[in-house]
Design a protein around this motif. Structure first.
Motif, PDB file in Angstrom:
ATOM      1  N   UNK A 256      -8.562   1.851 -11.867  1.00 23.90           N
ATOM      2  CA  UNK A 256      -9.253   2.417 -10.708  1.00 23.90           C
ATOM      3  C   UNK A 256      -9.536   1.429  -9.585  1.00 23.90           C
ATOM      4  N   UNK A 257      -9.578   0.150  -9.895  1.00 24.27           N
ATOM      5  CA  UNK A 257      -9.919  -0.858  -8.880  1.00 24.27           C
ATOM      6  C   UNK A 257      -8.705  -1.189  -8.019  1.00 24.27           C
ATOM      7  N   UNK A 258      -8.562  -0.443  -6.933  1.00 22.80           N
ATOM      8  CA  UNK A 258      -7.457  -0.666  -6.012  1.00 22.80           C
ATOM      9  C   UNK A 258      -8.025  -0.971  -4.627  1.00 22.80           C
ATOM     10  N   UNK A 259      -7.182  -1.501  -3.765  1.00 20.90           N
ATOM     11  CA  UNK A 259      -7.566  -1.749  -2.381  1.00 20.90           C
ATOM     12  C   UNK A 259      -7.715  -0.408  -1.677  1.00 20.90           C
ATOM     13  N   UNK A 260      -8.956  -0.089  -1.308  1.00 18.80           N
ATOM     14  CA  UNK A 260      -9.246   1.243  -0.762  1.00 18.80           C
ATOM     15  C   UNK A 260      -8.446   1.535   0.509  1.00 18.80           C
ATOM     16  N   UNK A 261      -8.421   0.607   1.451  1.00 24.18           N
ATOM     17  CA  UNK A 261      -7.724   0.828   2.712  1.00 24.18           C
ATOM     18  C   UNK A 261      -6.223   0.981   2.493  1.00 24.18           C
ATOM     19  N   UNK A 262      -5.667   0.165   1.612  1.00 20.69           N
ATOM     20  CA  UNK A 262      -4.241   0.275   1.303  1.00 20.69           C
ATOM     21  C   UNK A 262      -3.939   1.614   0.634  1.00 20.69           C
ATOM     22  N   UNK A 263      -4.837   2.045  -0.243  1.00 23.80           N
ATOM     23  CA  UNK A 263      -4.662   3.329  -0.931  1.00 23.80           C
ATOM     24  C   UNK A 263      -4.641   4.484   0.057  1.00 23.80           C
ATOM     25  N   UNK A 264      -5.632   4.527   0.961  1.00 24.84           N
ATOM     26  CA  UNK A 264      -5.724   5.615   1.930  1.00 24.84           C
ATOM     27  C   UNK A 264      -4.507   5.620   2.858  1.00 24.84           C
ATOM     28  N   UNK A 265      -4.108   4.459   3.323  1.00 22.05           N
ATOM     29  CA  UNK A 265      -2.949   4.374   4.214  1.00 22.05           C
ATOM     30  C   UNK A 265      -1.695   4.884   3.525  1.00 22.05           C
TER      31      UNK A 265
ATOM     32  N   UNK B 135      -1.473   7.003   0.908  1.00 21.33           N
ATOM     33  CA  UNK B 135      -1.529   8.429   0.610  1.00 21.33           C
ATOM     34  C   UNK B 135      -1.320   9.265   1.865  1.00 21.33           C
ATOM     35  N   UNK B 136      -1.861   8.828   3.005  1.00 20.26           N
ATOM     36  CA  UNK B 136      -1.651   9.566   4.246  1.00 20.26           C
ATOM     37  C   UNK B 136      -0.173   9.602   4.620  1.00 20.26           C
ATOM     38  N   UNK B 137       0.516   8.491   4.395  1.00 25.21           N
ATOM     39  CA  UNK B 137       1.953   8.455   4.679  1.00 25.21           C
ATOM     40  C   UNK B 137       2.730   9.333   3.713  1.00 25.21           C
ATOM     41  N   UNK B 138       2.358   9.282   2.442  1.00 31.10           N
ATOM     42  CA  UNK B 138       3.039  10.102   1.436  1.00 31.10           C
ATOM     43  C   UNK B 138       2.820  11.587   1.686  1.00 31.10           C
ATOM     44  N   UNK B 139       1.593  11.950   2.073  1.00 33.03           N
ATOM     45  CA  UNK B 139       1.264  13.346   2.331  1.00 33.03           C
ATOM     46  C   UNK B 139       1.688  13.812   3.725  1.00 33.03           C
ATOM     47  N   UNK B 140       1.948  12.839   4.622  1.00 34.24           N
ATOM     48  CA  UNK B 140       2.306  13.152   6.009  1.00 34.24           C
ATOM     49  C   UNK B 140       1.179  13.927   6.698  1.00 34.24           C
TER      50      UNK B 140
ATOM     51  N   UNK C 218      -0.172   6.496  -6.993  1.00 34.96           N
ATOM     52  CA  UNK C 218      -0.321   5.331  -6.128  1.00 34.96           C
ATOM     53  C   UNK C 218       0.035   4.106  -6.951  1.00 34.96           C
ATOM     54  N   UNK C 219       1.097   3.422  -6.552  1.00 41.09           N
ATOM     55  CA  UNK C 219       1.574   2.250  -7.282  1.00 41.09           C
ATOM     56  C   UNK C 219       1.783   2.581  -8.767  1.00 41.09           C
ATOM     57  N   UNK C 220       2.478   3.711  -9.013  1.00 38.27           N
ATOM     58  CA  UNK C 220       2.782   4.256 -10.348  1.00 38.27           C
ATOM     59  C   UNK C 220       1.532   4.608 -11.148  1.00 38.27           C
ATOM     60  N   UNK C 221       0.392   4.722 -10.482  1.00 40.33           N
ATOM     61  CA  UNK C 221      -0.871   5.093 -11.115  1.00 40.33           C
ATOM     62  C   UNK C 221      -1.169   6.549 -10.754  1.00 40.33           C
ATOM     63  N   UNK C 222      -1.227   7.427 -11.754  1.00 45.46           N
ATOM     64  CA  UNK C 222      -1.400   8.861 -11.529  1.00 45.46           C
ATOM     65  C   UNK C 222      -2.702   9.165 -10.804  1.00 45.46           C
TER      66      UNK C 222
END
Length: 235
Positions: free
Chosen positions: A54-63, A65-70, A105-109
């Motif tokens: 669960x400990x991921x870079x929050x800003x990198x995660x959001x960026x 997912x927004x790109x993946x979801x468009x 996200x980074x192969x993490x479901x």
């Protein structure tokens, strides 16, 4: 969701455990009517949880997912490490994201759950997720909805069945959308009993994230498996 009787029993047990720490004066009655604005907002809201690490870079995660979801307009907040709230601009966008799940996200479901009006965030079950599973090896004569539905039940709760059309060049049979219990090993196939003839059919999971081929569970690779240490496997 629990029944009225179960809810009353749970509240009664809670009150008993609190002893003198509460009184009837602490009970706050609320209106049964939920404002339409809140109904619409809840309808467009999904809760998400990263199944492992669960400990991921929050800003990198959001960026990412927004790109993946468009979708640039999705509003995201982090409730705690690995737990998120997503508010989508429209109901249609939210439905598209759910239809195309699972997401990683980074192969993490990333497990997504629909926000319900009367359920707090901490009460959701994130041990189940929906996957599309291709079922191969079914004879042409048995490529019907009932057979795929029965085979799908061996994996979990069947949500939807899609059969390949006869004009499909690959014509592999079809696929089934299954709600899978992530605490259990994934099934790799099943046996069809056709008039005392046994036939093996194969399950192929689409968009599978971290997966342990030794133990059969989502969440880690075989090299990280604690149940069946990778170093002890025959070379």
């Amino acid at each position: 969701m629990e029944s009225k009787e179960e809810n009353e029993m749970r509240v009664a047990a809670l009150c008993k455990s609190l002893g003198d720490l509460w009184s009837k004066e602490d009970v706050v009655e609320v209106s049964d009517e939920i404002p339409q604005q809140k109904r619409e907002e809840c309808s467009r809201t999904l809760f998400g949880k990263l199944y492992s690490k669960p400990n991921v870079n929050y800003l990198a995660f959001i960026t990412t997912m927004k790109k993946a979801w468009k979708i640039e307009g999705v509003i995201c907040s982090q409730n705690e490490p690995g737990h998120f709230t997503f508010v989508f601009p429209t109901e249609e966008e939210k439905q598209r994201i759910m239809r195309n799940s699972p997401w990683s996200y980074s192969t993490n479901l990333l497990i997504l759950k629909q926000c319900l009006l009367e359920v707090p965030e901490h009460c959701y079950d994130f041990t189940k997720a929906a996957f599309w599973v291709c079922i191969g090896g079914v004879p042409p004569g048995w490529r019907i909805n009932k057979v795929f539905n029965d085979l799908g039940k061996r994996m979990g709760n069947v949500i939807e069945v899609q059969l390949d059309s006869t004009t499909n060049a690959q014509n592999r049979g079809g696929r089934v959308r299954i709600e899978i219990d992530l605490t259990l090993p994934l099934k790799s196939g099943a046996i069809m009993d056709i008039g005392n003839n046994w036939l093996w059919v194969e399950f192929k999971y689409e968009r599978l994230p971290h997966y342990c081929f030794s133990y059969g569970k989502i969440g880690h690779y075989a090299t990280d498996c604690l149940e069946i240490p990778y170093a002890t496997l025959p070379g």
